[in-house]
Design a protein around this motif. Structure first.
Motif, PDB file in Angstrom:
ATOM      1  N   LYS A   1       0.844  -1.199   0.000  1.00 44.63           N
ATOM      2  CA  LYS A   1       0.000   0.000   0.000  1.00 44.63           C
ATOM      3  C   LYS A   1       0.875   1.242   0.000  1.00 44.63           C
ATOM      4  CE  LYS A   1      -3.641  -0.798   2.266  1.00 44.63           C
ATOM      5  NZ  LYS A   1      -4.614  -1.028   3.371  1.00 44.63           N
ATOM      6  N   GLY A   2       0.561   2.165  -0.887  1.00 44.92           N
ATOM      7  CA  GLY A   2       1.343   3.381  -1.006  1.00 44.92           C
ATOM      8  C   GLY A   2       2.490   3.281  -1.992  1.00 44.92           C
ATOM      9  N   ARG A   3       2.826   2.063  -2.412  1.00 41.39           N
ATOM     10  CA  ARG A   3       3.921   1.865  -3.380  1.00 41.39           C
ATOM     11  C   ARG A   3       3.421   1.307  -4.709  1.00 41.39           C
ATOM     12  NH1 ARG A   3       7.730  -1.813  -2.486  1.00 41.39           N
ATOM     13  NH2 ARG A   3       6.413  -3.163  -1.183  1.00 41.39           N
ATOM     14  N   PHE A   4       2.376   0.474  -4.670  1.00 35.86           N
ATOM     15  CA  PHE A   4       1.826  -0.156  -5.871  1.00 35.86           C
ATOM     16  C   PHE A   4       0.468   0.455  -6.189  1.00 35.86           C
ATOM     17  CE2 PHE A   4       4.023  -4.609  -5.518  1.00 35.86           C
ATOM     18  CZ  PHE A   4       5.252  -3.981  -5.366  1.00 35.86           C
ATOM     19  N   THR A   5       0.165   0.503  -7.487  1.00 37.81           N
ATOM     20  CA  THR A   5      -1.129   1.008  -7.948  1.00 37.81           C
ATOM     21  C   THR A   5      -1.669   0.084  -9.022  1.00 37.81           C
ATOM     22  OG1 THR A   5      -0.439   3.287  -7.519  1.00 37.81           O
ATOM     23  CG2 THR A   5      -2.378   2.958  -8.906  1.00 37.81           C
ATOM     24  N   ILE A   6      -2.893  -0.396  -8.830  1.00 35.85           N
ATOM     25  CA  ILE A   6      -3.562  -1.206  -9.844  1.00 35.85           C
ATOM     26  C   ILE A   6      -4.534  -0.310 -10.602  1.00 35.85           C
ATOM     27  CG2 ILE A   6      -5.390  -1.996  -8.275  1.00 35.85           C
ATOM     28  CD1 ILE A   6      -5.302  -4.704  -9.753  1.00 35.85           C
ATOM     29  N   SER A   7      -4.583  -0.496 -11.915  1.00 34.56           N
ATOM     30  CA  SER A   7      -5.463   0.343 -12.716  1.00 34.56           C
ATOM     31  C   SER A   7      -5.846  -0.402 -13.983  1.00 34.56           C
ATOM     32  CB  SER A   7      -4.793   1.669 -13.060  1.00 34.56           C
ATOM     33  OG  SER A   7      -3.645   1.452 -13.869  1.00 34.56           O
TER      34      SER A   7
ATOM     35  N   THR B   1      -6.694  -4.015 -20.613  1.00 40.06           N
ATOM     36  CA  THR B   1      -5.455  -4.287 -19.907  1.00 40.06           C
ATOM     37  C   THR B   1      -5.538  -3.791 -18.470  1.00 40.06           C
ATOM     38  OG1 THR B   1      -4.217  -4.071 -21.967  1.00 40.06           O
ATOM     39  CG2 THR B   1      -2.965  -3.912 -19.925  1.00 40.06           C
ATOM     40  N   VAL B   2      -5.012  -4.589 -17.574  1.00 37.59           N
ATOM     41  CA  VAL B   2      -4.893  -4.201 -16.172  1.00 37.59           C
ATOM     42  C   VAL B   2      -3.410  -4.019 -15.860  1.00 37.59           C
ATOM     43  CG1 VAL B   2      -5.275  -4.885 -13.779  1.00 37.59           C
ATOM     44  CG2 VAL B   2      -6.974  -5.431 -15.523  1.00 37.59           C
ATOM     45  N   TYR B   3      -3.091  -2.918 -15.228  1.00 41.88           N
ATOM     46  CA  TYR B   3      -1.703  -2.598 -14.923  1.00 41.88           C
ATOM     47  C   TYR B   3      -1.438  -2.698 -13.427  1.00 41.88           C
ATOM     48  CZ  TYR B   3      -1.762  -0.538 -19.581  1.00 41.88           C
ATOM     49  OH  TYR B   3      -1.888  -0.340 -20.934  1.00 41.88           O
ATOM     50  N   LEU B   4      -0.206  -3.021 -13.108  1.00 50.16           N
ATOM     51  CA  LEU B   4       0.270  -2.918 -11.733  1.00 50.16           C
ATOM     52  C   LEU B   4       1.527  -2.064 -11.763  1.00 50.16           C
ATOM     53  CD1 LEU B   4      -0.217  -3.802  -8.781  1.00 50.16           C
ATOM     54  CD2 LEU B   4       1.489  -5.598  -9.178  1.00 50.16           C
ATOM     55  N   GLN B   5       1.382  -0.805 -11.362  1.00 60.66           N
ATOM     56  CA  GLN B   5       2.521   0.099 -11.274  1.00 60.66           C
ATOM     57  C   GLN B   5       3.194  -0.118  -9.931  1.00 60.66           C
ATOM     58  OE1 GLN B   5       3.849   2.360 -13.515  1.00 60.66           O
ATOM     59  NE2 GLN B   5       5.479   2.659 -12.006  1.00 60.66           N
ATOM     60  N   MET B   6       4.467  -0.458  -9.964  1.00 65.99           N
ATOM     61  CA  MET B   6       5.196  -0.777  -8.729  1.00 65.99           C
ATOM     62  C   MET B   6       6.331   0.225  -8.569  1.00 65.99           C
ATOM     63  SD  MET B   6       5.307  -4.935  -9.024  1.00 65.99           S
ATOM     64  CE  MET B   6       6.449  -4.920 -10.399  1.00 65.99           C
ATOM     65  N   ASP B   7       6.240   1.034  -7.543  1.00 69.45           N
ATOM     66  CA  ASP B   7       7.246   2.052  -7.264  1.00 69.45           C
ATOM     67  C   ASP B   7       7.993   1.715  -5.981  1.00 69.45           C
ATOM     68  OD1 ASP B   7       4.820   4.471  -8.329  1.00 69.45           O
ATOM     69  OD2 ASP B   7       6.461   3.620  -9.500  1.00 69.45           O
ATOM     70  N   ASN B   8       9.174   2.296  -5.833  1.00 66.70           N
ATOM     71  CA  ASN B   8       9.992   2.080  -4.639  1.00 66.70           C
ATOM     72  C   ASN B   8      10.103   0.595  -4.304  1.00 66.70           C
ATOM     73  OD1 ASN B   8      11.529   2.676  -2.375  1.00 66.70           O
ATOM     74  ND2 ASN B   8       9.738   3.076  -1.082  1.00 66.70           N
ATOM     75  N   LEU B   9      10.488  -0.176  -5.294  1.00 69.27           N
ATOM     76  CA  LEU B   9      10.565  -1.622  -5.112  1.00 69.27           C
ATOM     77  C   LEU B   9      11.609  -2.002  -4.080  1.00 69.27           C
ATOM     78  CD1 LEU B   9      10.073  -2.604  -8.817  1.00 69.27           C
ATOM     79  CD2 LEU B   9       8.741  -3.542  -6.920  1.00 69.27           C
TER      80      LEU B   9
END
Length: 124
Positions: free
Chosen positions: A64-70, A77-85
């Motif tokens: 939570k706070g690092r990944f975004t599903i959209s 298409t469904v995306y998973l944006q993963m930040d600060n891995l």
């Protein structure tokens, strides 16, 4: 027939970002939960994030706070944006679809359609 095809995994360093994609066919988004799970070596498959019935999003506390599903506007298409891995994010990531009720979205046994998985490796 439901088909799910993931892409976008790779090897990155801690603090980097990646975006995973899941191309979906054969479903009506508003009737399904579309969920990302992950599985690290020797561990059980775990819930990461869900897009439930096209509008509501839910996340594991660990992301939570690092990944975004959209949902993308093109080609279902469904995306998973993963930040600060982080290194602990290293796993095979799977996209899953199922006619799940909200209380069941975190349980992988409730999904009957899965993609082939994409490897994400985060080095420290």
């Amino acid at each position: 027939q439901v088909q799910l095809v993931e892409s976008g995994g790779g090897l990155v360093q801690a603090g980097d970002s990646l975006r995973l994609s899941c191309a979906v066919s054969g479903i009506t988004f508003s009737n399904y939960g579309l969920t990302w799970f992950r599985q690290a070596p020797g561990k059980e498959r775990e819930f990461v994030a869900s897009l439930w019935r096209s509008t509501n999003t839910y996340y594991a506390d660990s992301v939570k706070g690092r990944f975004t599903i959209s949902r993308g506007n093109v080609r279902n298409t469904v995306y998973l944006q993963m930040d600060n891995l982080k290194p602990e994010d290293t796993a095979v990531y799977y996209c899953a679809a199922g006619r799940v009720i909200l209380s069941s979205i975190r349980n992988p046994s409730n999904y009957n359609s899965w993609g082939q998985g994409t490897q994400v490796t985060v080095s420290s």
